[in-house]
Enzyme design. Structure first.
Site, PDB file in Angstrom:
ATOM      1  CE1 TYR A 108      -3.795   2.448   0.849  1.00 14.85           C
ATOM      2  CE2 TYR A 108      -2.002   3.599   1.942  1.00 14.85           C
ATOM      3  CZ  TYR A 108      -3.272   3.596   1.423  1.00 14.85           C
ATOM      4  OH  TYR A 108      -4.027   4.734   1.456  1.00 14.85           O
ATOM      5  CD  GLU A 196      -5.855   4.374  -1.469  1.00 20.13           C
ATOM      6  OE1 GLU A 196      -6.034   4.587  -0.263  1.00 20.13           O
ATOM      7  OE2 GLU A 196      -6.739   3.938  -2.223  1.00 20.13           O
TER       8      GLU A 196
END
Ligand code: GDP
Ligand code: MN
Length: 385
Positions: A108, A196
């Site tokens: 992530y 993101e």
């Protein structure tokens, strides 16, 4: 302002961040053709303004073009419900077809504005993928946070520290350093509130690849980017929000049954708090801003009435610059036009307040005037109770 994954990936690509080869399809035939072009084995991804698609059935690995077409048919027009969409879901109108990738590890990586430190904050975890929310909840120590000093920017040694914290070594680690630096540059230059990549993957062949991407641009910076307005997919937005945008009104949809028309963001927050205090639940709020005209008040009121969850309307306006009689005229005009029979409570104060109240009470609408905010909140809650 949000954009789709495929648009986000085009931007990443322009910043030298590798993404899988892919095509956007608008019909299931295009899905089939794109799948053929990718060599058969590919991933079909519904494009909606929300995450959590994987778990909701919006991402599928297929092996042959027929399978891709079939899944395309199933997805197009479907309302995909994920934890980020609300119960009504979002309609799928575009599908991204990408070459399938053999994933070795999922990470992530994101950069977002941290309001507490007033800085961009880099967030990274070696446990990326569809369960990132759960990782954050259950083992927050696995999420690495790094506030970026706006004066020095992100330095290569800092990016390396993050890549090492992800457990990367050798050439992949160096690739990741470059990727992180590029992502920061992209975030700054594109005026992002959030970039993101989840998951950022290392493929079985040992390459870094951004498998998913989400961008949110800062609305206040949209004017600096001529291409942004054309990137919006209006089918993903609430029609009432689009309408409000046209009249430069801030409209926010909420879950209750009281429509709220307020002037000023601070007063809006206070109004919602006081309504809740009296046991009410706002259906929305609409901020008409400082010097609204009668027309603008009328448009605002109509938008509130078009929200079918609103079973009553609470107007809380402090007429400093705005005159109360003009507000009253706007309300009466709009209510008359759409034949509103909902109960309305108006709390207003300031210039020409007596004239405004008189206009309302003589209008024949189902309206009450309140003396203060508490009194108004109590009245609308009671009228709906
Ligand atoms: P999200 O659920 O909306 O965040 O959608 P993602 O694009 O992140 O996809 C969800 C998951 O699907 C990813 O975390 C991957 O595990 C998986 N996935 C997506 N593309 C591929 C692919 O090309 N190959 C494989 N094996 N898995 C994929
Ligand atoms: Mn994802």
């Amino acid at each position: 302002m949000n954009i789709h994954e495929y648009q986000a990936k085009e931007i990443l690509n322009a910043y030298g961040i590798p993404v899988p080869r892919g095509r956007v399809a608008l019909t299931s035939d295009q899905v089939e053709r794109a799948c053929k072009e990718m060599g058969g084995r590919c991933v079909i991804k519904a494009q909606i303004y929300a995450g959590g698609r994987g778990k909701a059935g919006g991402v599928k690995l297929v092996h042959v073009p027929e399978q891709a077409q079939e899944f395309g048919k199933e997805l197009f027009g479907k309302r995909l419900v994920t934890p980020q969409t609300g119960p009504e879901g979002l309609k799928v109108r575009r599908i991204l077809v990408e070459e399938a990738v053999d994933i070795a590890r999922e990470f992530y990586l994101s950069i977002t504005l941290d309001r507490e430190t007033s800085r961009y904050c880099l967030i990274a975890s070696a446990e990326g993928g569809v369960d990132i929310e759960e990782v954050a909840r259950k083992s927050p120590e696995k999420i690495h946070l790094f506030a970026i000093d706006p004066y020095t920017g992100l330095r290569p040694y800092q990016a390396r520290k993050i890549a090492l914290a992800l457990g990367l070594t050798g050439s992949v680690c160096e690739d990741c350093v470059e990727l992180i630096l590029n992502l920061y540059r992209c975030c700054l230059e594109k005026d992002c509130q959030l970039v993101e990549i989840n998951p950022l993957v290392v493929t079985k062949a040992g390459w870094l690849l951004a498998m998913d991407a989400k961008f949110t641009f800062d609305d206040n910076a949209v004017f600096r980017h001529r291409e942004y307005p054309d990137m919006v997919d209006y089918s993903q937005l609430d029609p009432l929000e689009i309408n409000a945008g046209k009249y430069d009104l801030a409209y926010i949809k909420l879950k209750g049954n009281i429509g709220c028309m307020v002037n000023g963001a601070g007063l809006a927050m206070a109004t919602l708090d006081v309504l809740k205090e009296f046991g009410g639940e706002p259906a929305n709020f609409l901020d008409v801003g400082g010097g609204a005209t009668r027309e603008k008040v009328a448009e605002a009121f109509k938008i509130i009435l078009e929200d079918c969850d609103a079973k009553g309307v609470f107007v809380n306006i402090f007429g400093g610059i705005m005159r109360c009689d003009i507000i009253a005229q706007g309300i009466i005009e709009a209510a008359g036009e759409v034949k509103c029979i909902l109960p309305i409570v108006v709390r207003m104060d300031g210039s020409k307040v007596e004239e405004g109240k008189k206009l309302l009470l003589d209008s024949g609408l189902n309206v009450q005037c309140a003396d203060n905010l508490g009194d108004g909140a109590a009245r609308i809650v009671k009228m709906l109770g």
